[in-house]
Design an enzyme around this catalytic site. Sequence first.
Site, PDB file in Angstrom:
ATOM      1  N   SER A  62      40.847  38.621  37.285  1.00  0.00           N
ATOM      2  CA  SER A  62      40.076  39.845  37.524  1.00  0.00           C
ATOM      3  C   SER A  62      40.900  40.973  38.138  1.00  0.00           C
ATOM      4  O   SER A  62      40.475  42.125  38.116  1.00  0.00           O
ATOM      5  CB  SER A  62      38.882  39.544  38.430  1.00  0.00           C
ATOM      6  OG  SER A  62      39.307  39.196  39.731  1.00  0.00           O
ATOM      7  N   LYS A 117      39.528  41.862  45.621  1.00  0.00           N
ATOM      8  CA  LYS A 117      39.244  43.018  44.764  1.00  0.00           C
ATOM      9  C   LYS A 117      39.856  44.258  45.413  1.00  0.00           C
ATOM     10  O   LYS A 117      40.342  44.222  46.546  1.00  0.00           O
ATOM     11  CB  LYS A 117      37.732  43.240  44.591  1.00  0.00           C
ATOM     12  CG  LYS A 117      36.947  42.065  44.046  1.00  0.00           C
ATOM     13  CD  LYS A 117      37.248  41.758  42.600  1.00  0.00           C
ATOM     14  CE  LYS A 117      36.426  40.571  42.106  1.00  0.00           C
ATOM     15  NZ  LYS A 117      36.859  40.094  40.768  1.00  0.00           N
TER      16      LYS A 117
END
Length: 255
Positions: A62, A117
């Site tokens: 991701s 993230k």
Amino acid sequence: MTARSTQPSSAPPSPRPAPPPGPSRPFLSWLWEWTKSIGVALVVWFFLRTFLVEAFRIPSGSMENTLLIGDFLFVNKALYGAEVPLVKTRLPAIREPRRNDILVFDSVEEEGLKVVKRLIGVPGDTLAMEGGVLYRDGKRVDEPYALHGDPTRSEDPMQRAKMRQWQLPHVVGRDTATYQPDLQDWGPILVPADSFFMMGDNRDSSYDGRYWGFLPRENVRGRPLVVYYSYDSSSWRSWPMITAVRWGRIFTTPR
């Protein structure tokens, strides 16, 4: 005359066997010194892991190409204020998280899961995405780190309904009755106090804030400090941890 006894005199009692020798003092001293050394090492390790640095492994793509599957990181926990065990309080932070920082944090959906993230929005920011392009406070954001593999990707109706549910209370400047967000088109939404908006750099293959909402400040655990080891787990070679090492990534700082 007095007769003398002809019986031989009794022999003196034989000495008792000596007890087996106990541990020598040098051995006890050596054992004690080693015990102290191990104890000190454990205390130092616990202190470092709790308040300063913790190891983390990248399990998914991701954050490609900033972080790759098979990257092993040291995470700086002191930067944003490490949590003190048991008492559930934090040490003073060196600084607060900023836009574009890469954060390691506790998942808002799964207890015990650590996630990494990029911080896209801080409290007070107005965020939107149009055709996969990010806007902050009405201005297009330059994102050289973002990877767009499938910019036309759309989510299924169930995921879109989930996005709409959490975003509606934060939508600004548009009619909420007809608001239908999607993976590449959503907002504008206003980031609330004590919260952050997080997204993966691999925009079309990242389960991030677009799905589960804002990240509470208290969930932040640290920032990647350095990649101390990396290997290509998808390599065709045998024993990829040894034969497929990414030497060029070792000791690099994710940005």
